[in-house]
Design a protein around this motif. Structure first.
Motif, PDB file in Angstrom:
ATOM      1  N   GLY A 119     -38.214 -24.330  27.202  1.00  0.00           N
ATOM      2  CA  GLY A 119     -39.486 -24.991  27.505  1.00  0.00           C
ATOM      3  C   GLY A 119     -40.456 -24.004  28.137  1.00  0.00           C
ATOM      4  O   GLY A 119     -40.054 -23.048  28.795  1.00  0.00           O
ATOM      5  N   GLU A 120     -41.745 -24.233  27.910  1.00  0.00           N
ATOM      6  CA  GLU A 120     -42.755 -23.302  28.423  1.00  0.00           C
ATOM      7  C   GLU A 120     -43.387 -23.836  29.707  1.00  0.00           C
ATOM      8  O   GLU A 120     -43.701 -25.013  29.814  1.00  0.00           O
ATOM      9  N   VAL A 121     -43.555 -22.924  30.635  1.00  0.00           N
ATOM     10  CA  VAL A 121     -44.165 -23.268  31.918  1.00  0.00           C
ATOM     11  C   VAL A 121     -45.425 -22.427  32.081  1.00  0.00           C
ATOM     12  O   VAL A 121     -45.352 -21.187  32.118  1.00  0.00           O
ATOM     13  N   ILE A 122     -46.564 -23.081  32.165  1.00  0.00           N
ATOM     14  CA  ILE A 122     -47.825 -22.359  32.321  1.00  0.00           C
ATOM     15  C   ILE A 122     -47.990 -21.999  33.795  1.00  0.00           C
ATOM     16  O   ILE A 122     -47.936 -22.867  34.670  1.00  0.00           O
ATOM     17  N   THR A 123     -48.149 -20.710  34.045  1.00  0.00           N
ATOM     18  CA  THR A 123     -48.145 -20.231  35.426  1.00  0.00           C
ATOM     19  C   THR A 123     -49.079 -19.038  35.565  1.00  0.00           C
ATOM     20  O   THR A 123     -49.789 -18.685  34.623  1.00  0.00           O
ATOM     21  N   THR A 124     -49.095 -18.446  36.729  1.00  0.00           N
ATOM     22  CA  THR A 124     -49.996 -17.333  37.012  1.00  0.00           C
ATOM     23  C   THR A 124     -49.206 -16.037  37.234  1.00  0.00           C
ATOM     24  O   THR A 124     -48.109 -16.086  37.808  1.00  0.00           O
ATOM     25  N   PRO A 125     -49.768 -14.904  36.807  1.00  0.00           N
ATOM     26  CA  PRO A 125     -49.093 -13.633  37.086  1.00  0.00           C
ATOM     27  C   PRO A 125     -49.501 -13.075  38.457  1.00  0.00           C
ATOM     28  O   PRO A 125     -48.899 -12.135  38.939  1.00  0.00           O
ATOM     29  N   PHE A 126     -50.537 -13.704  39.068  1.00  0.00           N
ATOM     30  CA  PHE A 126     -51.036 -13.191  40.352  1.00  0.00           C
ATOM     31  C   PHE A 126     -50.317 -13.932  41.467  1.00  0.00           C
ATOM     32  O   PHE A 126     -50.842 -14.848  42.105  1.00  0.00           O
ATOM     33  N   THR A 127     -49.070 -13.540  41.676  1.00  0.00           N
ATOM     34  CA  THR A 127     -48.191 -14.216  42.628  1.00  0.00           C
ATOM     35  C   THR A 127     -47.063 -13.270  43.008  1.00  0.00           C
ATOM     36  O   THR A 127     -46.930 -12.180  42.460  1.00  0.00           O
ATOM     37  N   PHE A 128     -46.267 -13.730  43.945  1.00  0.00           N
ATOM     38  CA  PHE A 128     -45.058 -13.003  44.315  1.00  0.00           C
ATOM     39  C   PHE A 128     -44.049 -13.190  43.170  1.00  0.00           C
ATOM     40  O   PHE A 128     -44.013 -14.249  42.542  1.00  0.00           O
ATOM     41  N   ILE A 129     -43.249 -12.176  42.928  1.00  0.00           N
ATOM     42  CA  ILE A 129     -42.350 -12.165  41.771  1.00  0.00           C
ATOM     43  C   ILE A 129     -41.436 -13.402  41.713  1.00  0.00           C
ATOM     44  O   ILE A 129     -40.984 -13.814  40.643  1.00  0.00           O
ATOM     45  N   SER A 130     -41.187 -13.991  42.861  1.00  0.00           N
ATOM     46  CA  SER A 130     -40.331 -15.183  42.965  1.00  0.00           C
ATOM     47  C   SER A 130     -40.745 -16.299  42.007  1.00  0.00           C
ATOM     48  O   SER A 130     -39.885 -16.943  41.379  1.00  0.00           O
ATOM     49  N   VAL A 174     -38.840 -19.365  37.055  1.00  0.00           N
ATOM     50  CA  VAL A 174     -38.976 -19.912  35.696  1.00  0.00           C
ATOM     51  C   VAL A 174     -37.921 -19.290  34.783  1.00  0.00           C
ATOM     52  O   VAL A 174     -37.167 -19.997  34.097  1.00  0.00           O
ATOM     53  N   VAL A 175     -37.855 -17.959  34.817  1.00  0.00           N
ATOM     54  CA  VAL A 175     -36.958 -17.246  33.907  1.00  0.00           C
ATOM     55  C   VAL A 175     -35.489 -17.587  34.204  1.00  0.00           C
ATOM     56  O   VAL A 175     -34.688 -17.774  33.279  1.00  0.00           O
ATOM     57  N   ARG A 176     -35.150 -17.680  35.479  1.00  0.00           N
ATOM     58  CA  ARG A 176     -33.761 -17.979  35.850  1.00  0.00           C
ATOM     59  C   ARG A 176     -33.347 -19.397  35.458  1.00  0.00           C
ATOM     60  O   ARG A 176     -32.166 -19.728  35.456  1.00  0.00           O
ATOM     61  N   ASN A 177     -34.312 -20.244  35.137  1.00  0.00           N
ATOM     62  CA  ASN A 177     -34.000 -21.584  34.630  1.00  0.00           C
ATOM     63  C   ASN A 177     -33.989 -21.639  33.098  1.00  0.00           C
ATOM     64  O   ASN A 177     -34.038 -22.737  32.521  1.00  0.00           O
ATOM     65  N   ASN A 178     -33.961 -20.456  32.463  1.00  0.00           N
ATOM     66  CA  ASN A 178     -34.002 -20.385  30.992  1.00  0.00           C
ATOM     67  C   ASN A 178     -35.252 -21.044  30.416  1.00  0.00           C
ATOM     68  O   ASN A 178     -35.218 -21.627  29.335  1.00  0.00           O
ATOM     69  N   LEU A 179     -36.340 -20.942  31.160  1.00  0.00           N
ATOM     70  CA  LEU A 179     -37.626 -21.431  30.679  1.00  0.00           C
ATOM     71  C   LEU A 179     -38.508 -20.213  30.429  1.00  0.00           C
ATOM     72  O   LEU A 179     -38.194 -19.103  30.871  1.00  0.00           O
ATOM     73  N   THR A 180     -39.611 -20.414  29.715  1.00  0.00           N
ATOM     74  CA  THR A 180     -40.478 -19.300  29.354  1.00  0.00           C
ATOM     75  C   THR A 180     -41.806 -19.384  30.106  1.00  0.00           C
ATOM     76  O   THR A 180     -42.535 -20.368  29.930  1.00  0.00           O
ATOM     77  N   THR A 210     -44.560 -26.931  25.827  1.00  0.00           N
ATOM     78  CA  THR A 210     -44.918 -26.894  27.252  1.00  0.00           C
ATOM     79  C   THR A 210     -44.280 -28.064  27.994  1.00  0.00           C
ATOM     80  O   THR A 210     -44.368 -29.210  27.546  1.00  0.00           O
ATOM     81  N   VAL A 211     -43.641 -27.739  29.127  1.00  0.00           N
ATOM     82  CA  VAL A 211     -43.010 -28.801  29.918  1.00  0.00           C
ATOM     83  C   VAL A 211     -43.640 -28.952  31.301  1.00  0.00           C
ATOM     84  O   VAL A 211     -43.562 -30.021  31.907  1.00  0.00           O
ATOM     85  N   ALA A 212     -44.245 -27.874  31.795  1.00  0.00           N
ATOM     86  CA  ALA A 212     -44.735 -27.936  33.178  1.00  0.00           C
ATOM     87  C   ALA A 212     -45.834 -26.911  33.434  1.00  0.00           C
ATOM     88  O   ALA A 212     -46.016 -25.965  32.657  1.00  0.00           O
ATOM     89  N   ILE A 213     -46.554 -27.151  34.523  1.00  0.00           N
ATOM     90  CA  ILE A 213     -47.515 -26.176  35.035  1.00  0.00           C
ATOM     91  C   ILE A 213     -47.013 -25.779  36.421  1.00  0.00           C
ATOM     92  O   ILE A 213     -46.629 -26.637  37.217  1.00  0.00           O
ATOM     93  N   MET A 214     -46.980 -24.467  36.677  1.00  0.00           N
ATOM     94  CA  MET A 214     -46.543 -24.003  37.986  1.00  0.00           C
ATOM     95  C   MET A 214     -47.631 -23.121  38.603  1.00  0.00           C
ATOM     96  O   MET A 214     -47.606 -21.901  38.458  1.00  0.00           O
TER      97      MET A 214
END
Ligand SMILES: *Cc1c(COP(=O)(O)O)cnc(C)c1O
Length: 381
Positions: free
Chosen positions: A77-88, A93-99, A125-129
């Motif tokens: 599943g795809e999670v729309i998120t921001t790259p301007f954040t702490f790597i956590s 997202v990735v550790r949950n096998n999501l994209t 798309t499943v979520a926005i983070m």
């Protein structure tokens, strides 16, 4: 010899007060597993944050990771998120096998640009983070609208925004923990409110609270019934006790941070080429960060040069957030920052200056003087 100034310094209570708080743990000998301090802190945070459920966890990262797990999204599943954040945020997202699908950011708030989310929505798309970057609140109304339209979950990374409130369009003030399906906080030592290490997931949904209660304890429902592939992410009693004590002093700590913030504004405002921390209208800020953008074209010198000069003076600011998470080494060839040019630009200009409750105003002056004299010495003008 001038003292060393680091980007942050943990808020730490009076020793006697902490010792007093932990005495009962020595009596009960109950050190972890949702003990008395854990329960009390959850209760107090519910009240402080104005939310029905607070699930304490071992750190902010596990708050994000377990929240994503709690929704049982389909793999890939795809999670729309921001790259301007702490790597956590991205790792969760990735550790949950999501994209993760990276959306560009707003050039003023540095939060996800809500106007660019919708065109990234696909049938996967499943979520926005989103992330409330530096305590600036995302466009929560627009994000809620999109989520509703496409039936997406919203999981806020609220690590920077503890205790903040904001007046929205209707003029009503709301606590930051009340937005989205869940809001995740970090209580790491470096955050405005700390439990040494710690975090919490806030929601108004009892089902999520119950799921998290199990997920943070190996998925155990009862001794003979394991219902999920859980982790161990429980907050221990000494951390919860630290939280109880720190929470009492939080208003004072924030007031002191505000003085530092205002001193920076006084010294660094109206300088062509510097863009100071933005605080949106209606926001009750926690003054967690003081990011400054250094515009090389206008100043004739760049962020890295300023950072280097500060270091020569024993002042340690932080390139926060740099690199972008979609440019992290581990994600090379997998993600890229090509589609997030504003984030690229800001990440190349930003320097988070030191800010913490006990930072002396004289030290703020010293930091500003180093920056200003460097601009005058090397700058174009
Ligand atoms: C601190 C932070 C986290 C991680 O929290 P930890 O408590 O350190 O695990 C996640 N996201 C953001 C934006 C943070 O600043």
């Amino acid at each position: 010899m001038p003292n060393v100034i680091r980007v942050t310094q943990s808020s730490i209570p009076n020793l006697e007060e902490y010792v007093d708080e932990i005495k009962s743990i020595f009596g009960s000998k109950w050190l972890t597993n949702m003990g008395e301090k854990h329960q009390e802190l959850e209760k107090q945070l519910m009240k402080y944050l104005g939310i029905n459920y607070v699930s304490l966890v071992v750190n902010g990262h596990m708050a994000l990771e377990l929240s994503l797990q709690a929704f049982d999204f389909p793999e890939g599943g795809e999670v729309i998120t921001t790259p301007f954040t702490f790597i956590s945020t991205t790792h969760a997202v990735v550790r949950n096998n999501l994209t993760p699908v990276f959306c560009d950011i707003d050039p003023d708030t540095y939060c996800i640009d809500a106007n660019k989310i919708e065109k990234l929505v696909t049938d996967k798309t499943v979520a926005i983070m989103p992330v409330h970057v530096y305590g600036n609140i995302c466009d929560v109304e627009k994000i809620a609208e999109i989520a509703k339209k496409y039936n997406l979950k919203v999981i806020y990374d609220a690590a920077h925004a503890f205790g903040e409130k904001i007046k929205l369009g209707d003029g009503k003030e709301r606590g930051v923990a009340t937005f989205g399906d869940v809001s995740c906080f970090s209580f790491h030592a470096t955050k405005v409110f700390n439990t040494i290490e710690g975090g919490a997931v806030c929601s108004n949904d009892e089902t999520i609270y119950k799921k998290l209660y199990n997920l943070k304890n190996f998925g155990i429902r009862d001794a003979e019934y394991i219902e999920a592939v859980g982790a161990n992410a429980k907050m221990n009693e000494f951390s919860a006790a630290m939280g109880l004590v720190n929470l009492r002093h939080l208003p004072d700590e924030i007031a002191k941070r505000k003085n530092v913030h205002e001193r920076y504004l006084k010294k660094l405002s109206n300088i062509d080429g510097l863009k100071l921390n933005y605080i949106g209208s209606g926001l009750t800020s926690n003054y967690g960060y003081f990011p400054v953008l250094f515009d090389e074209e206008k100043l004739g010198l760049n962020r890295d040069e300023i950072d280097g000069t500060l270091q020569e003076h024993d002042i340690y600011a932080r390139k926060y957030f740099y690199p972008l998470t979609n440019d992290a080494q581990v994600y090379k060839g997998r993600f890229s920052s090509v589609s997030t040019p504003i984030a690229v630009k800001i990440s190349g200009q930003v320097l988070a200056l030191p800010i913490y409750a006990d930072l002396a105003l004289d030290d703020v002056d010293r930091i500003c003087d180093v920056i200003l004299s460097e601009i005058n010495r090397k700058g174009k003008k």
